[in-house]
Each structure stands twice: as C-alpha cells, then as structure tokens.
Design a protein around this motif. Structure first.
Motif, PDB file in Angstrom:
ATOM      1  N   TRP A 140       3.589  12.938   1.687  1.00 37.17           N
ATOM      2  CA  TRP A 140       2.528  11.964   1.984  1.00 37.17           C
ATOM      3  C   TRP A 140       1.178  12.458   1.448  1.00 37.17           C
ATOM      4  O   TRP A 140       0.395  11.686   0.895  1.00 37.17           O
ATOM      5  CB  TRP A 140       2.452  11.691   3.497  1.00 37.17           C
ATOM      6  N   GLN A 174       7.996   3.136   4.954  1.00 33.91           N
ATOM      7  CA  GLN A 174       9.321   2.594   4.637  1.00 33.91           C
ATOM      8  C   GLN A 174      10.239   3.656   4.041  1.00 33.91           C
ATOM      9  O   GLN A 174      11.440   3.674   4.315  1.00 33.91           O
ATOM     10  CB  GLN A 174       9.179   1.416   3.665  1.00 33.91           C
ATOM     11  N   THR A 192       0.844  -1.204   0.000  1.00 33.13           N
ATOM     12  CA  THR A 192       0.000   0.000   0.000  1.00 33.13           C
ATOM     13  C   THR A 192       0.877   1.252   0.000  1.00 33.13           C
ATOM     14  O   THR A 192       2.075   1.188   0.297  1.00 33.13           O
ATOM     15  CB  THR A 192      -0.897   0.038   1.254  1.00 33.13           C
ATOM     16  N   ARG A 193       0.238   2.366  -0.303  1.00 24.89           N
ATOM     17  CA  ARG A 193       0.946   3.649  -0.282  1.00 24.89           C
ATOM     18  C   ARG A 193       1.404   3.959   1.147  1.00 24.89           C
ATOM     19  O   ARG A 193       2.457   4.556   1.364  1.00 24.89           O
ATOM     20  CB  ARG A 193       0.024   4.754  -0.825  1.00 24.89           C
ATOM     21  N   ARG A 194       0.560   3.547   2.097  1.00 32.83           N
ATOM     22  CA  ARG A 194       0.884   3.779   3.503  1.00 32.83           C
ATOM     23  C   ARG A 194       2.166   3.017   3.881  1.00 32.83           C
ATOM     24  O   ARG A 194       3.052   3.555   4.525  1.00 32.83           O
ATOM     25  CB  ARG A 194      -0.296   3.297   4.347  1.00 32.83           C
ATOM     26  N   GLN A 195       2.234   1.763   3.443  1.00 31.62           N
ATOM     27  CA  GLN A 195       3.438   0.966   3.733  1.00 31.62           C
ATOM     28  C   GLN A 195       4.659   1.604   3.099  1.00 31.62           C
ATOM     29  O   GLN A 195       5.719   1.706   3.719  1.00 31.62           O
ATOM     30  CB  GLN A 195       3.277  -0.450   3.170  1.00 31.62           C
ATOM     31  N   ARG A 220      -0.687   9.825  -0.983  1.00 32.39           N
ATOM     32  CA  ARG A 220      -1.586   8.972  -0.180  1.00 32.39           C
ATOM     33  C   ARG A 220      -2.662   8.268  -1.010  1.00 32.39           C
ATOM     34  O   ARG A 220      -3.095   7.185  -0.661  1.00 32.39           O
ATOM     35  CB  ARG A 220      -2.223   9.763   0.964  1.00 32.39           C
ATOM     36  N   ASP A 221      -3.061   8.866  -2.135  1.00 30.11           N
ATOM     37  CA  ASP A 221      -4.018   8.157  -2.995  1.00 30.11           C
ATOM     38  C   ASP A 221      -3.603   8.276  -4.470  1.00 30.11           C
ATOM     39  O   ASP A 221      -4.434   8.230  -5.366  1.00 30.11           O
ATOM     40  CB  ASP A 221      -5.444   8.687  -2.796  1.00 30.11           C
TER      41      ASP A 221
END
Lengths: 238, 288
Positions: free
Chosen positions: A225, A83, A76-79, A229-230
């Motif tokens: 971010w 990182q 995911t973008r969050r992961q 994020r999307d």
C-alpha cells in the motif's frame, strides 16, 4: 466498498482451469511412473510446490495488470488496495482448497491402486489424510506468497528496475512464514537453493504458522500500500 | 463536467512537463487539445484523469479536486495508447471489467461498436493489430459514457476509414448524450471539424484557449496577383506564401478588420479561411 466479485471470479476461474490441467498432468506422470517404475509415494505433494509460484504471479498481476486497469476505469488506488486485499484473503484459501482436493483425489487413486501415499517434503501435516492441516498450511503459504508477489509487482511497476529492492523483502516474508509452518523452499533455481540454509527453524505449529502467516500478510499489505498509494500510471516511452 | 485548472505544475524529476497551466473547459462541449510532441498534452490529461498527482497547482472537475476522489474519478475516462483498459486477455475479459467498474457503461452500445469496428469477443487483445487495439480502446471509451471522456491520441493507430467511423460515432453519440469530451490528436485537420473549443499547449504552457471559429478567424488566406498581394500584406504576419505564375497565395496571421477587407476586395484579392494546422504550426513556433 464494492465487493471484488469480478476480480475474484476472474482469478478463481483461471485457477480452476489451471488446476484441472495440472491434475491431468500429475495423473499422467503418476501413470508413467507406475508403468516404467514403482510409485513410492505422493506425486501431488512435490508437484504442488509449483502452486506457490502461481500464487506469487497472481500477486504480481494484481499490481501490474489490475491496478492500472482499475485506475484507468476511474477507481481510486484506495479502492483497488481494499479490493486487492480482500481478493488475496479469499483467493489464497480457495487455491488451498484446490490443492487439498488434489491430495484427496490422489488418496483415492493410490488407495484403489494399492500404492503408498507418503510425502516427501517437510510440512505442518504428517500424512496426506490430515485434510485440515493441509488446507491450513497451503492457505497460509499462498496468502504470504501472493502478497509477496503483489509487493514485488508494485515495486517494479513504480520503480521499474529499482523494484529489485522489493525482492529481498518478498523472500524474507516467504522465509519467515515457511519457517513457522515447517515447510521448505526448494526453489528450482540453483543460486536460490542456498536460501534453504537461511530458513528460520521455528518450533512449527498451526497457531504459530497462523500468527506468523497473518502477521507477514499484514506487513506485506502495508508495504504494498505504501508503494501504490500515490503511484502514477506509467506513460509509454515515446 | 466543467474542468478548472489553475497554475498546474507537473515535474518528472528535473523535467518540467507542465509549467503553470491555467485553463477552464466548459461542460458538454468537444474540446481539442493540440500540441507538439513533448508539449505536455499527455501529462495534462494524466493529471485530469488522476493517473498521476500534480506537483503543484489546483485541478477541479465538477467543482471538486480529482486525485483519489472516487466521486469524481468514477465519472472520468481517459483512453490512452498504453491500453490499461484493454490489455487483459480477450475482448470479453476487458468488457467484463469495464462493465463492472464503469458506472455509466452501456453494454448494448459496446456490442454495436464491436460490430462496427469488426471486432469479436473471443479475440485476444495481445494478438490484435495496432489498429484493432486502438479501435477497442476507443470502444471502451465511448461505451463507458463517462461525463468527462478523454482520448489521448488513442485513435491514431486506426486506418482512415476506421478513424472516420470513430469521428462519426463520437459526434452522433455526443449529439444524443452531450458530455464533456477532450480529444488530443496530431491529426489536426481531421479532428478540427469536430471541435467546438481548442486548447493549444506548447512547452508545458497554454498558448491558445478559445472557440474553434475564433481561432480560425485569426488567419486568412489571401490570393491574387502577386504585386497586389505583396502590397496588401505588407506589415502583416505572413505564415506561408506560394506562387503559381503571376498568382500568389499568402497566409497571414491576425484578424482582418472591415477596412482591410474592403481594400482587399477593391484590389481584386480573394480572402479565404486558413487551415487550423497552419495556425497551429505558427502558434507553436514553426519547425524545430
């Protein structure tokens, strides 16, 4: 969260290879100066300005190369965001260690050859033997430059030409942090040299540099971010 | 993994790429996603793989929403021509990350495939030919062994023998480890023997979603004396017709019932299957 072992390893190994090449190049230049003229101070010091741009492009590559790869591999973008943040946080001091090692090696070389080891640029440190300050200055600088690169890379990835709006933001981040560290920009493009005049003349110190650097880093991460994020992966125009 | 899509809409600014797509794909089957250029195939697959977020509607894979849902996305692989998973230095570099990021990665299988497609680990991806790059994408997709694996025209750059090798490997691996596979391709006749189910989309809408055999049964090739063929096909939807001397061959759309089949036999007409490509052309509105 998975620790970004391989993302870090890939960037660190590449940085070491570049560093070795850069070290040899600076050594050759120093030798050339010694043969055809007189070594009047550190050659590593002016040369190490280029490392900032390497940090910048590492940030750009994170957004443009690694983000699509992560998503295409089911992350995911969050992961990725987490990182990438950890990677930058650890990569910047690592790069700073390499640059600091360069100063140390040059100190030894100049000591043996009897050459002076003066510095030609404005710094947080006053001499090339102040290892702690050298490391701190470059670590903060690389942190900010890398996150500025990631922000601009994300902007261009998301908006293509519209990503140009992130350039002033990236430059502002760099200006603020260099003001707090007491370093100058000396960007090798004519129209950008005028930016030196825009430099913020803060009362530079390590605590201020650290606070401003980390604050700028946090702002850069937050802005990057917000962009990714999307973010959709691009389709190739058909 | 079961794929459930309901009223899916995807817009790019003013353009509507997907316009209320509803479909359900059974798990552990090979599905074909067919459509013309710009029909919305890539857009649909991009949403299924969480490459982009839908504008409206619902997408559930394995019963869960997809976008930014690690539990689901980590089990999905979409290989496109864009090369997100391969454009990274050398073959080894790309495998280094694939192995790390793909939970079901099979390194041994990847090595076997590299050998089969004549790729070496030190090759620079940027220096590869189009066919080699496509083959490498396919290798990443196959060795990833994701429970939902999708190929978006990713094999089109390969030459005929390499494509055949891809179909062989895909089928053998699917038989050994059944999983849900979606193949999007323009090479309809080439891929149709692999497909168990077919989805055809056109202008962002689903036109057909059914078993391959049921779709093929919608068309019939009728061959015989021209006069007999003309008489028999009167009132039927004719997709194409060809003459050779006094013989005529006509492709008709719509299933023939037993009564019609008996009449054809009595008239000395030969009934045969229709190529999926012919049905595809008809169902997507003919040449444009």
């Amino acid at each position: 969260m998975k620790f970004p072992t391989r993302l870090l390893a890939a960037n660190m190994v590449f940085a070491i290879l570049l560093w070795v090449g850069f070290l040899l190049l600076v050594g050759a230049i120093t030798a050339g100066i010694a043969v055809f003229g007189q070594v009047s101070g550190s050659v590593w010091d002016p040369a190490s300005q280029l490392a900032r741009f390497y940090a910048l492009f590492t940030g750009v590559a994170l957004a443009r190369e690694y983000l699509p790869m992560y998503i295409a591999h089911g992350q995911t973008r969050r992961q990725f965001g987490a990182q990438a943040a950890v990677t930058i946080t650890l990569f910047a001091p690592f790069l700073s260690v390499l640059i600091t090692l360069g100063y140390l090696l040059e100190n030894v070389l100049h000591g043996v050859a009897g050459w002076p080891q003066g510095i030609s640029r404005d710094h947080l440190f006053g001499s090339t033997s102040e290892i702690g300050l050298i490391f701190a200055e470059y670590a903060i600088e690389f942190l900010v430059w890398t996150v500025a690169g990631a922000l601009m890379g994300a902007g261009f990835y998301r908006w293509e030409g519209g990503g140009v709006v992130t350039i002033p933001v990236g430059i502002a981040m760099v200006l603020v942090s260099s003001g707090a560290l007491g370093t100058d920009l000396r960007i090798p493009f004519l129209f950008l040299t005028m930016l030196n005049r825009l430099r913020l003349d803060l009362q530079e110190s390590l605590p201020l540099g650290l606070a401003v650097g980390l604050g700028t880093f946090a702002v850069g991460l937050a802005l990057a971010w917000a962009i990714i994020r999307d973010v959709p992966l691009r389709n190739r125009p058909r | 993994m079961r794929v459930e899509v309901r009223d899916l809409v995807l817009r790019y600014g003013e353009t509507t790429a997907l316009d209320g797509v509803t479909l359900s794909l059974e798990p552990n089957k090979i599905h074909g996603l067919l459509g013309r250029n710009g029909s919305g195939k890539t857009s649909l697959l991009s949403v299924l793989a969480a490459f982009r977020r839908q504008s409206a509607g619902e997408v559930r894979i394995g019963g869960e929403p997809v976008f930014e849902n690690t539990a689901v996305t980590s089990r999905i692989s979409l290989i496109r021509d864009e090369g997100e998973t391969v454009d990274l230095g050398t073959v080894d570099d790309a495998l280094f990350f694939a192995e790390w990021l793909r939970p079901d990665w099979d390194a041994k299988f990847a090595s076997e495939l590299l050998e089969r497609f004549a790729l070496t680990r030190k090759m620079s991806v940027k220096a590869m030919s189009k066919g080699q790059r496509s083959a490498f994408g396919v290798i990443i997709g196959l060795a990833g062994r994701a429970p939902l694996t999708m190929f978006d025209e990713s094999h089109l750059g390969m030459d005929v023998p390499s494509r055949q090798a891809f179909y062989d490997v895909l089928l053998a691996d699917y038989m050994a480890r059944p999983r849900t596979i979606i193949l999007s391709s323009h090479l309809i006749e080439e891929v149709s023997p692999l497909l168990e189910k077919v989805v055809i989309i056109d202008a962002g809408r689903v036109v057909v979603q059914e078993e391959t055999q049921a779709l093929l049964a919608r068309g019939t090739a009728i061959t015989g004396a021209a006069a007999s063929v003309d008489a028999f096909t009167e009132g039927l939807t004719v997709l194409d017709s060809r003459h050779l001397g006094g013989t005529k061959s006509v492709l008709v759309y719509g299933a023939l019932d037993e009564e019609r089949r008996r009449r054809a036999e009595a008239a000395g007409l030969e009934l045969g299957p229709v190529a999926m490509e012919d049905l595809f052309v008809h169902l997507t509105g003919g040449p444009r």
